[in-house]
Design an enzyme around this catalytic site. Structure first.
Site, PDB file in Angstrom:
ATOM      1  N   SER A 274      14.756 -41.056   9.219  1.00  0.00           N
ATOM      2  CA  SER A 274      14.801 -42.486   9.503  1.00  0.00           C
ATOM      3  C   SER A 274      13.497 -42.938  10.119  1.00  0.00           C
ATOM      4  O   SER A 274      12.642 -42.124  10.472  1.00  0.00           O
ATOM      5  CB  SER A 274      15.957 -42.793  10.449  1.00  0.00           C
ATOM      6  N   LYS A 275      13.367 -44.254  10.241  1.00  0.00           N
ATOM      7  CA  LYS A 275      12.132 -44.823  10.785  1.00  0.00           C
ATOM      8  C   LYS A 275      11.823 -44.293  12.183  1.00  0.00           C
ATOM      9  O   LYS A 275      10.685 -44.362  12.634  1.00  0.00           O
ATOM     10  CB  LYS A 275      12.248 -46.356  10.837  1.00  0.00           C
ATOM     11  N   ARG A 276      12.837 -43.802  12.853  1.00  0.00           N
ATOM     12  CA  ARG A 276      12.597 -43.273  14.200  1.00  0.00           C
ATOM     13  C   ARG A 276      11.883 -41.920  14.158  1.00  0.00           C
ATOM     14  O   ARG A 276      11.277 -41.513  15.131  1.00  0.00           O
ATOM     15  CB  ARG A 276      13.922 -43.138  14.958  1.00  0.00           C
ATOM     16  N   HIS A 281       6.772 -41.818   8.659  1.00  0.00           N
ATOM     17  CA  HIS A 281       5.798 -42.891   8.424  1.00  0.00           C
ATOM     18  C   HIS A 281       4.644 -42.427   7.547  1.00  0.00           C
ATOM     19  O   HIS A 281       3.837 -41.598   7.934  1.00  0.00           O
ATOM     20  CB  HIS A 281       5.300 -43.450   9.752  1.00  0.00           C
TER      21      HIS A 281
END
Ligand code: GLU
Length: 507
Positions: A274-276, A281
């Site tokens: 996930s983006k976390r 990224h």
């Protein structure tokens, strides 16, 4: 019921990101598989921007998606910056097209206006649920109610319509009865009973078109033949297939694309990446000195493989071998260590000149070299690169290894831990002193002479093992335990600076 892509049609695939937030590695994996599929079949790779969510879109996100795809070399044949016959390729510029599609769907009775408020929809669901529970409690056979909209406005009487006058409404697609199935290119046969798929909204109450309308409309008008996308979108496929039937009825298209859903990418603890998760990224890879060959090679392994015993290959080889039928439907695990190892292997395939030119922007960014690079820096860099090109795993490591050559003497400092362990010990001090004495006597400052002198003074005379002997010298002159080969490093640094650093390490 589904009329698939006519045989012999040229392949047209697309990637259709929404420019919200920082691009995710999963997005690049999807782009890569679409691109490889298009290139393998000599087809067209379309890039469309799904920017209908005005509150969440950002220019920054769009710019970084474009930059990343360019950096990866995943070039598109139609889309932003290149144009094409099916534009515009920004959904924000296609409002008229969606309005027109919607009008035809409503006219043809494929969609209808629904006037229910969310509260009403919810209240009716609760009623159905209560009735179901009561029936079960009474020992009757009962079917659990489907969550969401119940088709209340499907066939309103004139009277009901009158009563709703003035209320806001949303258009909903009339889902057909029965089952909807398709042969997924990755997962095989899949089917859904349409009673489990409620009639769904195509726009917001204010009339703004939703993804449910814009995405299939564009796929149809852009003549997309294969939709390859993440598994998270699998549940929207039955709705889209139903919409395609309506599209055929209103003359928007005459075929339904094939669908293939790529496996989830899992992170730590077997949770969806996930983006976390920092490794999610995609831009960070570029900024941290990975090379696109490495990142793409790694991402291609998230669900696919070229052969059982092969991890390292070029994108040309991937294009040649890529078959969507070989994609594994099981979740793929993102493993940063493996990504690093593959990046290293791909770095080893680059020439010294190539690594040098790719490392230059990092050397300037990190302040290792001046910007613009001075002629003397350039000269030293070219002399030093052959010794580091084979030792770095990422482009940023070139600066870590060569910084000692370019740093101003006043700013030169030893790594604190390495100094404590190797230089500031009794043995370390004795080694540095002996090295300094031996090198001071050298007539010719060359790697070969330095090698002889240090072997003689430290290994033979002091009786040290080479590893023990050279560690303190390395830290004293390069600042760290990891450096290019020691004798060449000393030669490149020069007599005066090398001796000064050895002296400084003695205090
Ligand atoms: N804009 C959608 C997304 O980013 C595209 C979904 C699709 O590929 O159909 O999730």
């Amino acid at each position: 019921m589904v009329s698939t892509v006519p045989t012999g049609s040229a392949v047209r695939v697309r990637m259709a990101p929404s420019p919200t937030g920082s691009p995710h590695v999963g997005m690049i994996r999807t782009a890569l598989f679409n691109w490889a599929f298009a290139r393998h079949h000599g087809g067209t790779f379309v890039f469309r921007i799904e920017d209908t969510d005005l509150e969440r879109n950002t220019q920054e996100s769009l710019d970084s998606i474009i930059e990343l795809l360019r950096w990866c070399g995943l070039n598109w044949d139609e889309g932003p910056e290149v144009g094409g016959d099916y534009g515009p390729y920004f959904q924000s510029q296609r409002s008229d097209i969606y309005a027109d599609t919607l009008a035809k769907l409503l006219d043809g009775g494929h969609a209808y206006r629904c006037y229910c408020t969310a509260t009403e929809v919810d209240a009716r669901f609760k009623e159905r649920q209560a009735a179901y529970k009561a029936a079960k409690a009474a020992g009757e056979t009962a079917i659990p109610p489907v969550m969401g909209y119940d088709g209340f406005c499907r066939s309103l009487t004139d009277e009901q319509l009158k009563a709703f006058e003035g209320r806001p409404s949303v258009p909903r697609l009339r889902m057909p009865e029965g089952t909807i199935g398709w042969n997924d290119l990755v997962r095989g046969e899949i089917s859904f009973a349409t009673k489990d798929v409620p009639d769904y909204a195509l726009t917001r109450a204010n009339g703004d078109p939703l993804y449910t309308l814009t995405n299939p409309t564009d796929d149809a008008l852009m003549k997309i033949t294969h939709v390859l996308r993440g598994e998270d979108l699998l549940s929207s496929t039955p709705r889209q297939l139903a919409l395609y039937e309506a599209f055929k009825a209103i003359g928007l298209t005459d075929f339904t694309p094939e669908f293939g859903h790529l496996p989830y990418v899992m992170g730590e603890g077997n949770k969806k990446l996930s983006k976390r998760d920092p490794e999610a990224h995609a831009l960070a890879y570029r900024d941290n000195g990975y090379i696109p060959e490495g990142l793409l090679n790694y991402l291609s392994l998230l669900g696919w493989s070229i052969a059982a015993d092969r991890d390292i290959f070029s994108m040309e080889e991937m294009v040649e071998k890529f078959d969507i039928k070989d994609v594994n439907p099981n979740p793929a695990r993102f493993d940063l260590k493996k990504c690093d190892a593959i990046n290293t292997s791909q770095m080893r395939l680059l020439s010294v000149e190539e690594i040098t030119s790719r490392a230059l922007p990092f050397l300037k960014r990190d302040g290792v070299l001046s910007d613009p690079v001075t002629p003397s820096e350039q000269q030293l860099l070219e002399l030093a690169m052959p010794f580091v090109a084979e030792r770095v795993n990422k482009l940023t490591e070139v600066g870590d290894m060569l910084g000692f050559l370019f740093v101003a003497d006043a700013d030169f400092a030893l790594d604190v831990d390495d100094r404590a362990k190797l230089v500031d010990t009794d043995e370390g001090q004795a080694v540095v002193q002996a090295a300094s004495d031996a090198l001071m006597r050298l007539q010719i400052w060359s790697a070969a002479e330095i090698n002889d002198a240090l072997q003689n003074a430290l290994v033979e005379e002091m009786g040290l093992k080479p590893r023990v002997a050279f560690g303190p010298v390395r830290v004293a002159v390069t600042g760290r335990r990891i450096s290019p080969p020691l004798f060449e490093s000393l030669e490149l640094l020069g007599r005066e600076r090398s001796l000064a650093r050895l002296q400084a390490a003695l205090s």
